[in-house]
Design a protein around this motif. Structure first.
Motif, PDB file in Angstrom:
ATOM      1  N   GLU A  57      -4.902   5.267  -5.561  1.00 47.71           N
ATOM      2  CA  GLU A  57      -4.886   5.255  -4.137  1.00 47.71           C
ATOM      3  C   GLU A  57      -6.151   5.822  -3.436  1.00 47.71           C
ATOM      4  O   GLU A  57      -6.533   5.507  -2.464  1.00 47.71           O
ATOM      5  CB  GLU A  57      -3.655   5.939  -3.533  1.00 47.71           C
ATOM      6  CG  GLU A  57      -2.401   5.027  -3.629  1.00 47.71           C
ATOM      7  CD  GLU A  57      -0.887   5.759  -3.071  1.00 47.71           C
ATOM      8  OE1 GLU A  57      -1.322   6.959  -2.498  1.00 47.71           O
ATOM      9  OE2 GLU A  57      -0.050   5.578  -3.304  1.00 47.71           O
ATOM     10  N   LYS A  91       0.931  -1.077   0.004  1.00 45.06           N
ATOM     11  CA  LYS A  91       0.101   0.022  -0.143  1.00 45.06           C
ATOM     12  C   LYS A  91       0.834   1.139   0.135  1.00 45.06           C
ATOM     13  O   LYS A  91       0.764   2.353  -0.623  1.00 45.06           O
ATOM     14  CB  LYS A  91      -0.999   0.012   1.204  1.00 45.06           C
ATOM     15  CG  LYS A  91      -1.726   1.290   1.321  1.00 45.06           C
ATOM     16  CD  LYS A  91      -2.781   1.070   2.285  1.00 45.06           C
ATOM     17  CE  LYS A  91      -3.688   2.512   2.469  1.00 45.06           C
ATOM     18  NZ  LYS A  91      -4.749   2.366   3.673  1.00 45.06           N
ATOM     19  N   ILE A 137      -2.986  -2.604  -3.033  1.00 45.26           N
ATOM     20  CA  ILE A 137      -3.699  -2.028  -3.737  1.00 45.26           C
ATOM     21  C   ILE A 137      -3.298  -2.670  -5.086  1.00 45.26           C
ATOM     22  O   ILE A 137      -1.998  -3.079  -5.175  1.00 45.26           O
ATOM     23  CB  ILE A 137      -3.343  -0.752  -3.887  1.00 45.26           C
ATOM     24  CG1 ILE A 137      -3.542   0.172  -2.682  1.00 45.26           C
ATOM     25  CG2 ILE A 137      -4.100   0.082  -5.141  1.00 45.26           C
ATOM     26  CD1 ILE A 137      -3.331   1.586  -2.623  1.00 45.26           C
ATOM     27  N   HIS A 152      -8.944   3.485  -3.805  1.00 48.71           N
ATOM     28  CA  HIS A 152      -8.832   2.410  -2.745  1.00 48.71           C
ATOM     29  C   HIS A 152      -9.081   2.799  -1.315  1.00 48.71           C
ATOM     30  O   HIS A 152      -9.641   2.086  -0.655  1.00 48.71           O
ATOM     31  CB  HIS A 152      -7.244   2.017  -2.795  1.00 48.71           C
ATOM     32  CG  HIS A 152      -6.962   0.832  -2.003  1.00 48.71           C
ATOM     33  ND1 HIS A 152      -6.569   0.918  -0.469  1.00 48.71           N
ATOM     34  CD2 HIS A 152      -6.998  -0.427  -2.020  1.00 48.71           C
ATOM     35  CE1 HIS A 152      -6.341  -0.269   0.023  1.00 48.71           C
ATOM     36  NE2 HIS A 152      -6.727  -1.300  -0.781  1.00 48.71           N
ATOM     37  N   SER A 153      -8.878   4.059  -0.944  1.00 49.24           N
ATOM     38  CA  SER A 153      -9.346   4.751   0.430  1.00 49.24           C
ATOM     39  C   SER A 153     -10.431   4.667   0.483  1.00 49.24           C
ATOM     40  O   SER A 153     -11.016   4.789   1.725  1.00 49.24           O
ATOM     41  CB  SER A 153      -8.287   5.921   0.652  1.00 49.24           C
ATOM     42  OG  SER A 153      -8.967   6.969  -0.331  1.00 49.24           O
TER      43      SER A 153
END
Length: 922
Positions: free
Chosen positions: A181, A1, A39, A184-185
């Motif tokens: 990212e 990550k 990820i 993903h968050s």
């Protein structure tokens, strides 16, 4: 990550190297391990990066890449993955989603059947994309990289998508990683509070309300503002509309990232700028066919543009004869691959004839009109059958090279010497080179069409993933023509969602001199962007043929006139601020454009527009000059030198007359100019054989193209390709000289693609025809003694009698008309394409009589030995004939006959048959 995307990709390379060293020859890339701490690398990036790495390290031929990913779901996703190196794709999340739909009772299907249907749909989409690119095998498609990137920087392209065309720089691997990212968050809440996993429609295709939905340029606010402004004739309201669509805080397009360099200009009073009335003569409406839109909408566009001296475009569906040469006639007549309704009279009514090579919104595809929109009145105009879908072939079958395109341009110039010839191209990499060839071929207008205009009836993958912004193609075309000394020979036009005077001004500064509008005029007539153009359910009576829905049409020519005037006025205001007096002075001056200094988003500030804004280093003319127009040298044609002079008196009186000439293969389009004069003076009223031309020798390309009723051309000899192209009621007869020693029925006497797009008339050929005989024939009667491959392809009407062997793929795409084939060896079934047609023995008395009558007429016209032999033993030979008829065509003919037997008129019988057939399809 916490690893950068670039590092993760490099790590992937190391793992693959290790696997290869250990003997692996299949690498499976999977994203199944995603969790809050891991990820996934975007699947396309992973596939393409690995592909390019393996090529650089010379391992590509020893390793196959297989992808297992949750990402791919649409056709375009799979097309990209295969195109960049994947050998197989497992879309496991798509399969799991199907399973969930079945489990929840939302899909009533067996799981294996449902997944199989999904796979078939994806595969059909990929095959369609490959076919548009001229690729016939999946092996040829894989790793072909037939894509262009927009907005990715050069270093990222060079490393991960090597050799992909990319003219607009932008984000790099760092920004791509940040985007991954961010997503993903949002999927894994860091505080462990949980997230909403439901997926809502973002409104990419159809508008959805909400702050995070796809932002459409045509939305309720802009639609209402435009309609209100044009209906009230209020320019101030129009400025409110353009303020919304040109909002610099919401750049939707490449031009949205540009601004005018007003601070470097010397402004002038707007009164000194070219008038609105002059500017609107450069405006055109888009090519929307009668069939795709209603008669009311089509006529409204034509009337409005004729009123202001602009030009409306007929599209590829033809026009009703009663409209031609009236104020309801479209000034631009389009000639597309389907050649629907392209007659001598249609061409003679044009001020400009446009050859549609491709469509900006769906390049590589022909037009498609669903059967439920082919009402009897549409079928009549297109010379086709009610209720039967109409598909234009993806290519023009008389264009396989730039020389072929030059021939069609020449044919059309012969068919109407007063019309400009235009060629429609799409914005794509390399369009400048193509445009240079088109200019050399004699076109007077080149249209560069952008992807963003869009047809509401195209496949989703075409609407969103094919074609490019017009800014790219226009700039490349303009610069390439200057570099080759060709810019002054042609007018450059562009279209593709031009919405404001600002759009027109930017297009002009990038090189355009004429401008096309399509969606905006539809909106002014009442379009509310329902996106149901293909369903025949348009509630505003625009994109429908349904008589009840057409009653809702509320558009008026005045609304379109107001729109065009408002666009021109706003354009003038910008010209005044730039200190430019005329449109001609403004063309190509990109120094008045620059990238916005303060873009509203960080991503937008990374976009590199230098290739669009650069100016050609070659000095020369930068806009069209009438003095440099292409000279076709028509005064040297056999028509102008001999035929028009020999028939001078008869062309005034319409009395019968004939002449004799000798032709050679360099005499192209023989009879076409004469035919155009006959059409101009007599339209379609002359009896057969009023004008008779007896020719000897070898006919050149397009012999007898577009000749009308009343003109008969006999040729003792042979003829080249495109014989009888667009036959419009005339008669063509070809036979070998008496002293010839070869067997006519075994010898090719006319070339390929004969009678392409013929609408009426007759042709008798005492010999064998080449390939694609009668392609897209829609009304002519033709007799020949054998044909090459692909005979009667895409035929929609008329009749063909083949007294000999056929090549393979006979009757492919044939949706109308009838063919009779002499088949004594019973081999036809091996050659025929059975997808749409039935083949049967000749049993009906009417068919037998028809065959005999045609053979007799053929014999009388050509003294064919083969015809004589069959006639002498007709009762025995008739058993060797087969009748080929499309199933849908046969069905509707039977319905019409049944309705007539019940006492209906011809018109009512057709309408009732249409509704009966289309109800069954629904």
């Amino acid at each position: 990550k916490n690893t950068s995307l670039e590092t993760a990709v490099d790590s992937l390379f190391v793992k693959v190297d290790k696997a290869h060293k250990n003997g692996a020859n299949i690498i499976i890339l999977s994203d199944r391990g995603v969790d809050e701490n891991h990820i996934a690398i975007p699947s396309l990036l992973a596939v393409s990066a690995l592909e390019q790495y393996l090529i650089r390290t010379k391992k590509r031929t020893s390793i196959s890449i297989i992808l297992e990913s949750a990402e791919p779901r649409d056709v375009h996703h799979f097309a990209l993955l295969l195109g960049y190196g994947a050998r197989a794709v497992n879309p496991y999340l798509a399969d799991e989603a199907i399973y969930e739909l079945i489990e929840k009772g939302k899909l009533n299907k067996d799981l294996h059947v449902a997944i199989d249907d999904y796979n078939k749909a994806i595969l059909n989409g990929i095959v369609k994309i490959a076919s548009k690119m001229g690729i016939s095998t999946i092996r040829s498609y894989q790793s072909a990289q037939i894509f262009e990137a927009i907005g990715i920087d050069k270093s990222t392209i060079d490393k991960y998508f090597t050799n992909t065309v990319s003219r607009i720089g932008g984000i790099g691997i760092k920004e791509i990683g940040e985007s991954v990212e961010w997503l993903h968050s949002h999927a894994f809440d860091q505080l462990g509070l949980g997230v909403d996993t439901s997926l809502e429609s973002t409104g990419e295709h159809k508008l959805r309300s909400g702050a995070e939905k796809y932002d459409h340029m045509y939305n309720p606010e802009t639609i209402v503002a435009l309609q209100k402004a044009t209906r009230l004739g209020d320019y101030n309201l129009f400025k409110e509309y353009t303020k919304m669509v040109d909002d610099e805080t919401k750049p939707h397009t490449l031009r949205g990232l540009l601004e005018f360099a007003f601070d470097t200009a010397n402004p002038i009073p707007v009164e000194q700028v070219e008038s609105v009335e002059s500017i609107v003569k450069r405006f055109k409406t888009g090519a929307m066919s009668y069939g795709s839109i209603s008669q009311e909408a089509h006529e409204c566009l034509a009337k409005a543009m004729n009123k202001i001296g602009g030009k409306s475009n007929s599209g590829e569906g033809g026009e009703l004869p009663e409209r031609l040469c009236s104020d309801l006639s479209s000034a631009i007549k389009q000639v597309a691959s389907g050649r629907f309704g392209v007659t001598s009279e249609y061409l003679m009514s044009a001020k400009e004839i446009q050859i549609k090579m491709a469509q900006g919104a769906k390049p590589g595809e022909g037009g498609h009109l669903p059967g439920k929109k082919v009402y009897p009145w549409i079928a009549k105009t297109r010379y086709s059958t009610p209720g039967v879908s109409l598909i234009s072939p993806p290519p023009h079958h008389d264009i396989y090279s730039i020389e072929d395109l030059a021939q069609l341009i020449y044919d059309l110039k012969n068919a109407n010497r007063n019309a400009r010839i235009s060629v429609k191209l799409v914005s794509e990499a390399g369009v400048g080179t193509i445009a240079a060839g088109v200019a050399k071929a004699g076109a007077q207008v080149i249209l560069v069409s952008g992807y963003d205009g869009g047809t509401g009836a195209a496949p989703k993958s075409s609407i969103h993933n094919a074609g490019l912004p017009w800014e790219l193609g226009l700039s490349e075309t303009h610069q390439t023509l200057i570099q080759n000394g060709l810019r002054s020979k042609v007018v450059i036009e562009t279209d593709g969602k031009l919405m404001s005077g600002r759009d027109v001004a930017i297009a002009c500064l990038l090189g355009a001199e004429e401008f096309g509008f399509a969606t905006a005029p539809l909106v002014t007539m009442g379009c509310v962007m329902m996106r149901v153009c293909n369903l025949d359910t348009c509630p505003m009576g625009i994109a429908t043929q349904n008589p009840e829905l057409r009653k809702h049409f509320c558009g008026k020519p005045e609304y379109i006139v107001n729109f065009m005037y408002f666009i021109a006025e706003e354009f003038r205001e910008i010209m005044a601020k730039l200190g430019i007096r005329t449109v001609g002075e403004m063309v190509g001056h990109t120094e008045f454009l620059r990238v916005r200094k303060n873009n509203t988003t960080p991503m937008a500030s990374l976009i590199d527009m230098s290739k669009i804004l650069c100016q050609s280093a070659v000095c020369g003319k930068t806009h069209f000059d009438k003095a440099d127009i292409y000279d076709f040298k028509l005064e040297n044609t056999i028509d102008e030198r001999i035929l028009l002079k020999n028939f001078e008196k008869s062309l005034k009186t319409g009395k019968k007359s004939q002449t004799e000439i000798r032709v050679t293969s360099t005499d192209r389009s023989v009879g076409t100019i004469l035919g155009s004069e006959i059409t101009k003076n007599f339209k379609n009223t002359l009896p057969d054989d009023t004008f008779l031309v007896n020719c000897t020798g070898g006919g050149g390309q397009s012999f007898g193209a577009f000749i009308p009723k009343g003109l008969t051309i006999k040729l003792c000899g042979d003829s080249n390709d495109y014989f009888g192209k667009g036959l419009s009621g005339g008669k063509l007869i070809v036979y070998p000289p008496e002293e010839s020693t070869f067997k006519a029925e075994e010898t090719i006497i006319i070339g390929n693609v004969a009678l392409y797009g013929a609408t009426s008339g007759k042709a008798f050929i005492n010999g064998v025809a080449g390939e694609r005989f009668c392609v897209r024939n829609s009304g002519a009667v033709a007799v020949c003694e054998g044909v090459g491959d692909h005979g009667l392809e895409y035929m929609t009407g008329g009749m063909a009698l083949i007294l000999g062997k056929t090549g393979k793929n006979f009757a492919a795409g044939m949706s109308g008309g009838v063919a009779y084939v002499y088949d004594p060896n019973h081999s036809l079934y091996k050659k025929i394409n059975k997808a749409l047609v039935d083949v049967d023995e000749v049993r009906k008395t009417c068919d037998k009589e028809q065959i005999k009558a045609l053979i007799l007429e053929h014999y009388e016209a050509t003294t064919s030995k083969k015809a004589k032999e069959i006639l002498d033993n007709f009762e025995e030979e008739i058993s060797s004939f087969k009748v080929v008829i499309p199933r849908d065509y046969k069905k509707i003919l039977e319905e019409i006959s049944k309705n007539k037997a019940n006492g209906m008129t011809d018109e009512d019988a057709e309408i009732e048959a249409f509704y009966s057939v289309t109800r069954e399809v629904i």
